[in-house]
Structures are given as structure tokens and as C-alpha cells.
Motif scaffolding. Structure first.
Motif, short mmCIF file in Angstrom:
data_model
loop_
_atom_site.label_atom_id
_atom_site.label_comp_id
_atom_site.label_asym_id
_atom_site.label_seq_id
_atom_site.Cartn_x
_atom_site.Cartn_y
_atom_site.Cartn_z
N THR A 160 0.83 -1.21 0.00
CA THR A 160 0.00 0.00 0.00
C THR A 160 0.86 1.25 0.00
O THR A 160 1.76 1.39 0.83
CB THR A 160 -0.95 0.01 1.21
OG1 THR A 160 -1.75 -1.17 1.20
CG2 THR A 160 -1.86 1.23 1.16
N GLY A 202 -2.95 5.36 -0.95
CA GLY A 202 -3.97 4.36 -0.66
C GLY A 202 -4.10 3.33 -1.77
O GLY A 202 -4.71 2.28 -1.58
N VAL A 203 -3.50 3.61 -2.93
CA VAL A 203 -3.48 2.67 -4.04
C VAL A 203 -2.32 1.70 -3.82
O VAL A 203 -1.25 2.09 -3.34
CB VAL A 203 -3.28 3.42 -5.38
CG1 VAL A 203 -3.19 2.44 -6.55
CG2 VAL A 203 -4.42 4.41 -5.59
N ASN A 251 -2.32 4.81 -10.51
CA ASN A 251 -3.36 5.49 -9.74
C ASN A 251 -4.57 5.72 -10.64
O ASN A 251 -4.48 6.46 -11.62
CB ASN A 251 -2.84 6.82 -9.20
CG ASN A 251 -3.77 7.42 -8.15
OD1 ASN A 251 -4.98 7.36 -8.28
ND2 ASN A 251 -3.18 7.99 -7.12
N ARG A 255 -10.94 3.06 -2.98
CA ARG A 255 -9.63 2.42 -3.03
C ARG A 255 -9.74 0.90 -2.86
O ARG A 255 -9.04 0.14 -3.53
CB ARG A 255 -8.71 3.00 -1.94
CG ARG A 255 -8.29 4.44 -2.20
CD ARG A 255 -7.33 4.49 -3.38
NE ARG A 255 -6.92 5.85 -3.67
CZ ARG A 255 -7.30 6.56 -4.72
NH1 ARG A 255 -8.18 6.03 -5.58
NH2 ARG A 255 -6.86 7.77 -4.93
N SER A 286 -10.75 -0.48 -6.32
CA SER A 286 -9.71 -0.42 -7.34
C SER A 286 -8.56 -1.37 -7.02
O SER A 286 -8.00 -2.02 -7.91
CB SER A 286 -9.18 1.01 -7.50
OG SER A 286 -8.57 1.48 -6.31
N ASN A 287 -8.21 -1.49 -5.74
CA ASN A 287 -7.12 -2.39 -5.35
C ASN A 287 -7.50 -3.85 -5.57
O ASN A 287 -6.70 -4.65 -6.08
CB ASN A 287 -6.76 -2.17 -3.88
CG ASN A 287 -6.09 -0.83 -3.63
OD1 ASN A 287 -5.53 -0.23 -4.55
ND2 ASN A 287 -6.14 -0.35 -2.41
#
Length: 222
Positions: free
Chosen positions: A39, A43-44, A173, A180, A183-184
Motif C-alpha cells: 500500500t 492508498g493505491v 493510480n 480504493r 480499485s485495489n
């Protein structure tokens, strides 16, 4: 001419921050594929994937990356890959469209890659996003998608006696209001899906033919 990295890949990775942090967390370890994440301050997550593919080599991977018409068949969440220009035989600027699940807005990436020689059996494809000062040359201002930036990463390729060892690290990003956690999670699943496809596609006859490896010292990329 070398037509490097006709893909997106989404494929990410902030060199300075990732090189100084050692807290990689293993997310997947099965069938000769290990995927880890880390991480970042944004946060990405940055993603690291490593695998060994028997009977494959760097030429087969480069041939696959050059086959942009087939990119969406093995690159997860990628709908289009197009080479915009090749500054030289070892570099490419590539436009990639990423298909997001509804109701998330689609994303696009514009990346610049360079294939760097390390030794006779090992090389590195370095990837970074094209700076905003040059974006208008390649992307229309009114494009109906969100630009993924920054993008930093690499493919580290090493020919072994009986196959190809691949290490891929990537950070991208997605920008926008996408949560987040979503997306993660999507990125991790995408990398796993892509690498599972990679092991299959590299052994196809059309990618096993000899392909010239164009490389340079990639000054300015690292």
C-alpha cells in the motif's frame, strides 16, 4: 523495429517509494505464480508478480506484447491497446483503454516504455506514464474517460535453461472517485487473471518464432 509493450497494463509502480519499502504482503501463491502488494501513501497498492514459464523465452513474450490486436484476449480489463509512436527501436508510446465495470467510469492510460539490456540473458522493460506536458499530442482533451496517472512499473525478464522467469511490478493510480478497496481488489484480480493467461498464450505457436530483441541503455528512465 521493436514494438514494445502494446498493452496497457495498467501495468503502475513508483520506483523510489517501492524500492525503499520492504513490506510486501503475499496475496496469492499457487501454481508457480506469486502475487504481492504494497500500500502506497495514496492508498493505491503497488503490485508485484513473479512466475516461471517452462519452454518460453523473452522473444515469445515480446512477440505477444507486439500483438496488440490480441491484447484484450489476455490482458484483464483491457479493451484496446494501440501503439502511438516509437521514438526509437527500443521504445514505444502506447495508448490503452481500460474497461471498468458499471457504474465505474472507463479509464485510459498513455505510457512510455523502454527495453533495457542487463546482460545476455536478462533485460527489463521499464514503463512510465507520459507527462502531462505531452498528453495533448496524443490524447484528445474531450475524451470521455479518466486518465490513469501516474503509472510506473517494469517487466524483468530472464531466460533460463528451460524457460522464462518473469517479475512484474506495477503502480497505477486510477484517479476519480472509485473507492480504493474496489480499485485495489480489481487490480489484484486483474494481475492474477492476466498472468494465468500469459502462461497459456506464450506457448502458442505464433509466439514461439524468433523475434529480434531491440534494447538500449534507457537513459532517463531510471
Amino acid at each position: 523495429m521493436m514494438k514494445l509493450y502494446k498493452m496497457a497494463l495498467w501495468s503502475f509502480f513508483l520506483f523510489l517509494s517501492l524500492d525503499t519499502k520492504a513490506n510486501w504482503i503475499t496475496w496469492h501463491s499457487k501454481d508457480n505464480l506469486v502475487i504481492k502488494f504494497q500500500t502506497q501513501d495514496s492508498g493505491v497498492i503497488a503490485i508485484q508478480a513473479a512466475t516461471f514459464i517452462p519452454n518460453a523465452d523473452r522473444m515469445s513474450l515480446i512477440a505477444l506484447l507486439n500483438d496488440t490486436q490480441n491484447a484484450s484476449n489476455w490482458l484483464k480489463n483491457v479493451s484496446k491497446v494501440e501503439k502511438i509512436i516509437s521514438p526509437n527501436s527500443a521504445e514505444d508510446i502506447v495508448y490503452t483503454e481500460l474497461a471498468a465495470p458499471w457504474p465505474v467510469t472507463d479509464r485510459v492510460m498513455l505510457t512510455h516504455s523502454c527495453h533495457k539490456k542487463i546482460n545476455e540473458s536478462k533485460s527489463k522493460i521499464i514503463i512510465r506514464s507520459v507527462g502531462e506536458a505531452k498528453l495533448n499530442k496524443f490524447i484528445e482533451k474531450d475524451i470521455n474517460a479518466i486518465l490513469v496517472t501516474p503509472v510506473e512499473g517494469f517487466w524483468l525478464l530472464e531466460d533460463k535453461q528451460n524457460g522464462l522467469h518473469i517479475q512484474h511490478e506495477i503502480y497505477a493510480n486510477p484517479q476519480g472517485k472509485i473507492p480504493r478497496w474496489l480499485s485495489n481488489k480489481t487490480a489484484l484480480k486483474g494481475v492474477r487473471h492476466t498472468f494465468n493467461n500469459l502462461a497459456h498464450f506464450l506457448l502458442k505457436p505464433q509466439y514461439s518464432k524468433s523475434f529480434k530483441l531491440e534494447m538500449s541503455n534507457c537513459i532517463g528512465f531510471e
